[in-house]
Design an enzyme around this catalytic site. Structure first.
Site, PDB file in Angstrom:
ATOM      1  N   THR A 386      13.325  52.951  43.722  1.00 13.83           N
ATOM      2  CA  THR A 386      14.397  52.217  43.092  1.00 13.83           C
ATOM      3  C   THR A 386      14.332  52.629  41.637  1.00 13.83           C
ATOM      4  O   THR A 386      13.308  53.123  41.186  1.00 13.83           O
ATOM      5  CB  THR A 386      14.077  50.704  43.225  1.00 13.83           C
ATOM      6  OG1 THR A 386      13.956  50.394  44.587  1.00 13.83           O
ATOM      7  CG2 THR A 386      15.098  49.818  42.575  1.00 13.83           C
ATOM      8  N   THR A 404      19.026  51.437  44.313  1.00 10.67           N
ATOM      9  CA  THR A 404      17.926  51.931  45.136  1.00 10.67           C
ATOM     10  C   THR A 404      18.412  52.668  46.367  1.00 10.67           C
ATOM     11  O   THR A 404      19.529  52.434  46.836  1.00 10.67           O
ATOM     12  CB  THR A 404      17.044  50.728  45.573  1.00 10.67           C
ATOM     13  OG1 THR A 404      15.883  51.202  46.230  1.00 10.67           O
ATOM     14  CG2 THR A 404      17.775  49.780  46.483  1.00 10.67           C
ATOM     15  N   ASN A 406      15.774  52.580  48.504  1.00 15.33           N
ATOM     16  CA  ASN A 406      14.573  51.958  49.046  1.00 15.33           C
ATOM     17  C   ASN A 406      13.371  52.869  48.847  1.00 15.33           C
ATOM     18  O   ASN A 406      12.867  52.957  47.750  1.00 15.33           O
ATOM     19  CB  ASN A 406      14.758  51.524  50.500  1.00 15.33           C
ATOM     20  CG  ASN A 406      13.731  50.451  50.882  1.00 15.33           C
ATOM     21  OD1 ASN A 406      13.186  49.801  50.006  1.00 15.33           O
ATOM     22  ND2 ASN A 406      13.467  50.270  52.150  1.00 15.33           N
ATOM     23  N   GLU A 425      17.555  51.384  53.563  1.00 18.57           N
ATOM     24  CA  GLU A 425      17.564  49.965  53.161  1.00 18.57           C
ATOM     25  C   GLU A 425      17.431  49.016  54.338  1.00 18.57           C
ATOM     26  O   GLU A 425      17.097  47.847  54.153  1.00 18.57           O
ATOM     27  CB  GLU A 425      18.858  49.662  52.400  1.00 18.57           C
ATOM     28  CG  GLU A 425      18.671  48.805  51.179  1.00 18.57           C
ATOM     29  CD  GLU A 425      17.875  49.508  50.091  1.00 18.57           C
ATOM     30  OE1 GLU A 425      16.806  49.008  49.744  1.00 18.57           O
ATOM     31  OE2 GLU A 425      18.320  50.575  49.611  1.00 18.57           O
ATOM     32  N   ASP A 428      14.588  46.600  54.665  1.00 20.35           N
ATOM     33  CA  ASP A 428      14.489  45.347  53.910  1.00 20.35           C
ATOM     34  C   ASP A 428      14.859  44.118  54.743  1.00 20.35           C
ATOM     35  O   ASP A 428      14.659  42.986  54.313  1.00 20.35           O
ATOM     36  CB  ASP A 428      15.361  45.391  52.650  1.00 20.35           C
ATOM     37  CG  ASP A 428      14.639  46.079  51.489  1.00 20.35           C
ATOM     38  OD1 ASP A 428      13.429  46.326  51.604  1.00 20.35           O
ATOM     39  OD2 ASP A 428      15.290  46.352  50.464  1.00 20.35           O
ATOM     40  N   SER A 457      16.832  41.539  49.138  1.00 19.80           N
ATOM     41  CA  SER A 457      16.297  42.447  48.124  1.00 19.80           C
ATOM     42  C   SER A 457      15.415  41.666  47.161  1.00 19.80           C
ATOM     43  O   SER A 457      15.484  40.434  47.104  1.00 19.80           O
ATOM     44  CB  SER A 457      17.467  43.050  47.348  1.00 19.80           C
ATOM     45  OG  SER A 457      17.007  43.821  46.261  1.00 19.80           O
ATOM     46  N   SER A 458      14.615  42.420  46.387  1.00 16.07           N
ATOM     47  CA  SER A 458      13.875  41.796  45.284  1.00 16.07           C
ATOM     48  C   SER A 458      14.392  42.278  43.936  1.00 16.07           C
ATOM     49  O   SER A 458      13.838  41.916  42.895  1.00 16.07           O
ATOM     50  CB  SER A 458      12.394  42.152  45.365  1.00 16.07           C
ATOM     51  OG  SER A 458      11.836  41.595  46.512  1.00 16.07           O
ATOM     52  N   GLY A 478      10.064  48.414  42.214  1.00 20.27           N
ATOM     53  CA  GLY A 478       8.758  47.910  42.635  1.00 20.27           C
ATOM     54  C   GLY A 478       8.774  47.020  43.860  1.00 20.27           C
ATOM     55  O   GLY A 478       7.780  46.363  44.155  1.00 20.27           O
ATOM     56  N   GLY A 479       9.915  46.958  44.568  1.00 16.29           N
ATOM     57  CA  GLY A 479       9.965  46.112  45.759  1.00 16.29           C
ATOM     58  C   GLY A 479       9.608  44.686  45.416  1.00 16.29           C
ATOM     59  O   GLY A 479      10.087  44.143  44.414  1.00 16.29           O
TER      60      GLY A 479
HETATM   61  O1  DON Z   1      15.884  45.929  47.377  1.00 19.47           O
HETATM   62  C1  DON Z   1      14.685  45.909  47.279  1.00 19.47           C
HETATM   63  O2  DON Z   1      14.052  44.944  46.905  1.00 19.47           O
HETATM   64  C2  DON Z   1      13.895  47.146  47.615  1.00 19.47           C
HETATM   65  N1  DON Z   1      14.652  47.985  48.503  1.00 19.47           N
HETATM   66  C3  DON Z   1      13.548  47.807  46.334  1.00 19.47           C
HETATM   67  C4  DON Z   1      12.698  49.003  46.522  1.00 19.47           C
HETATM   68  C5  DON Z   1      11.981  49.339  45.290  1.00 19.47           C
HETATM   69  O3  DON Z   1      12.003  48.675  44.303  1.00 19.47           O
HETATM   70  C6  DON Z   1      11.191  50.541  45.327  1.00 19.47           C
HETATM   71  N2  DON Z   1      10.527  50.714  44.051  1.00 19.47           N
HETATM   72  N3  DON Z   1       9.495  51.136  43.756  1.00 19.47           N
END
Ligand code: DON
Length: 577
Positions: A386, A404, A406, A425, A428, A457-458, A478-479
């Site tokens: 992301t 993102t 993902n 995605e 998620d 999502s985060s 950062g998920g």
């Molecule tokens: O939407 C989300 O929360 C995740 N798909 C985000 C993925 C993400 O931040 C990857 N980063 N390092």
């Protein structure tokens, strides 16, 4: 307005604009072409940007010099990163944009949607077990992309420049190439190993090497068509045909109808008062805004417990982990796409509710994980790539955008003859209640798969204002680590009074309820030595994670913006007078 109508308008704008000064003045006075907002006075001494790579920063600077505002710069960045930061920048994914324009907050949800053929059990085998990798690699992992529609919506509503102008830098990078950074080359190699020949990733990317110019003529052609025909090209034109052909060739689920029906949505952002600031952040289908506000408010409620606790000490880590436990218990139970599931937003960020939750924090030792249940009385997941960018313009507008695909390079599928990297995605969603996704988070019915639904999502693009003026623009990838990272930087700035650079560089850690009593540390500033021993003595397990976030932040002090890109990434900043 429907996509098709707006596209006609763009074509007309482009044609008219090339005609004469007369047509230009017609554009300005015709209500049909009017853009929001009306002219604004200059209030800052510069525009500024913090973004994940230098090419996108150059694009933004160029847009500012052409008279563009924060939204024009943001859209130019988004398209540029799709070319020069292909591990996360994209047109084959989706995201969220939090805006503050002309003194008002807005939020644009252009998150991917599940295709019409999606089913609740699509990633399970006949025994009901999750099929490893199916939601992560290849065509089955792909959600209907929203980025092009999102950029189109934002730029047409708020941009000052012509659509073509904001696409121009990206087209040039794709056509003429850009020099590949060492970090990108390394990520490409890692991704190639991870995809392991399961997708066509290597066909497209094998010539991408450190220090070598990488050209993408097919992507340049796609971006050129988008610049002429608007978002319509991606959702119903030649690019749509190329995406659908790739799906048909590989028996993937996305159809013409999925693309045609894709819509970005303007939503009410989450807003909360905190510490004299107005926090404007991401609502569902993000869990991040609610999580961020819960963290900020619970920490403020627990001020007596935090008194004299040194920053990033073992006790500090413990108290934050205790708060995080409660946040992640709520996340797993209540959060999902608000168009499908009634998310109790107001209750989750209510002061009295959070006071009750904060009172359950054990100041001495970790609460037993099983005892921490969702707090509203009635129990989620993600992957890691992301990118975030923060933009302010001299008129005081701000854009905080996280988007993102993902995982790094998404599903590993590149649309043939288009150079579009497709997201993964779908991972998620909660493929099965209670089974963790790639970020180790679990979910419930709220985040079960359904056609047209957006996965939880985060991503937490956030803006803080004070007295109606932008004070901070911040976000990160950062998920599930996204909102805990943003929270730590915000508290570093405002509670610990650190300079922005120090606040962004400081050590970060993460706890998310599961695995039990586990504190994740980051390679950039590992938890080791005495601190590690002290945290373990409190009953925690320490675990390294290979990702530390990549915060992009702008702070405004008086009329001067200061921008900081996380030293963990290859981001850069620009302040443009
Ligand atoms: O939407 C989300 O929360 C995740 N798909 C985000 C993925 C993400 O931040 C990857 N980063 N390092």
């Amino acid at each position: 307005m429907k996509l098709v109508d707006r596209t006609k308008i763009t074509a007309a704008v482009v044609a008219l604009a090339s005609l004469s000064a007369l047509s230009a003045s017609f554009l300005e006075i015709s209500p049909a072409f009017a853009k929001e907002p009306p002219p604004q006075p200059v209030v800052l001494n510069a525009s500024a940007v913090a973004v994940a790579d230098k090419y996108a920063a150059d694009a933004a600077e160029h847009i500012f010099r052409e008279g563009g505002n924060a939204v024009d710069a943001a859209v130019a960045i988004a398209f540029a990163l799709a070319v020069t930061y292909p591990e996360a920048g994209n047109i084959g994914g989706g995201g969220f944009m939090t805006l503050y324009v002309h003194g008002k907050p807005y939020f644009l949800d252009y998150r991917e949607r599940a295709p019409l053929a999606a089913t609740r059990t699509m990633y399970l085998d006949d025994k009901g077990n999750v099929i490893a990798g199916k939601s992560l690699y290849g065509l089955d992992a792909v959600g209907v992309p929203g980025t092009v529609e999102g950029m189109w919506e934002a730029q047409h509503r708020f941009g000052k420049l012509k659509w073509k102008q904001v696409l121009a830098p990206a087209i040039a990078y794709a056509r003429d190439g850009f020099v590949v950074d060492e970090q990108l080359a390394r990520r490409r190699e890692d991704a190639s190993k991870e995809f392991g020949g399961r997708t066509n990733f290597d066909n497209y990317f094998s010539s991408m090497k450190d220090g070598v110019t990488f050209k993408q003529p097919a992507l340049a052609a796609v971006l050129t068509r988008i610049s002429v025909d608007g978002a319509k090209d991606f959702y119903q034109g030649k690019t749509a045909d190329l995406i659908v052909a790739a799906m048909q060739a590989g028996h993937g689920p996305i159809t013409k109808r999925d693309l045609l029906e894709y819509k970005a949505v303007w939503r009410q952002p989450i807003e909360a008062k905190w510490n004299g600031y107005q926090v404007i952040t991401a609502p569902p289908p993000s869990s991040g805004g609610i999580g961020l506000v819960q963290l900020l408010k619970m920490k403020a409620i627990l001020a007596p417990q935090f008194k004299d606790v040194p920053h990033n000490s073992a006790q500090y880590v413990h108290l934050i982990a205790e708060i995080s436990k409660r946040v992640f218990a709520d996340r797993a139970q209540y959060l999902g796409d608000p168009d499908f599931y009634k998310v109790p937003v107001a209750q989750l960020i209510d002061d009295a509710y959070l006071a009750k939750r904060a009172a359950e924090v054990d100041p001495e030792k970790p609460s037993d994980t099983k005892s921490v249940q969702p707090g509203l009385g009635t129990s989620l997941p993600e992957k890691a790539e992301t990118t975030h960018f923060s933009v302010v313009d001299k008129w005081g507008n701000a854009v905080s955008n996280t988007y993102t695909i993902n995982g790094y390079f998404g599903s590993g599928v590149v649309v043939p003859d288009a150079g579009i990297v497709l997201n993964d995605e779908m991972d998620d969603f909660a493929a099965k209640p209670g089974v963790p996704n790639m970020f180790g988070v679990v979910g419930s019915d709220a985040n079960a798969i359904a056609p047209r639904k957006r996965p939880l999502s985060s991503m937490t693009p956030t803006i803080l204002t004070r007295d109606g003026k932008v004070a901070l623009v911040i976000g990160t990838p950062g998920g599930s680590r996204i909102f805990t990272s943003i929270f730590q930087v915000i508290t570093n700035i405002y509670d610990f009074k650190m300079p922005l650079k120090e606040a962004v560089a400081a050590m970060r850690f993460h706890h998310q309820l599961l695995p039990p009593n586990t504190i994740f540390w980051e390679p950039y500033k590992p938890i080791e030595g005495d601190l590690a021993k002290q945290i373990e003595a409190k009953g925690y397990v320490l675990k390294g994670q290979d990702f530390s976030g990549d915060i992009q932040a702008i702070r405004i002090d008086g009329d001067t913006p200061e921008a900081v890109a996380d030293p963990r990434g290859r981001g850069v900043t620009r302040v443009v007078q």
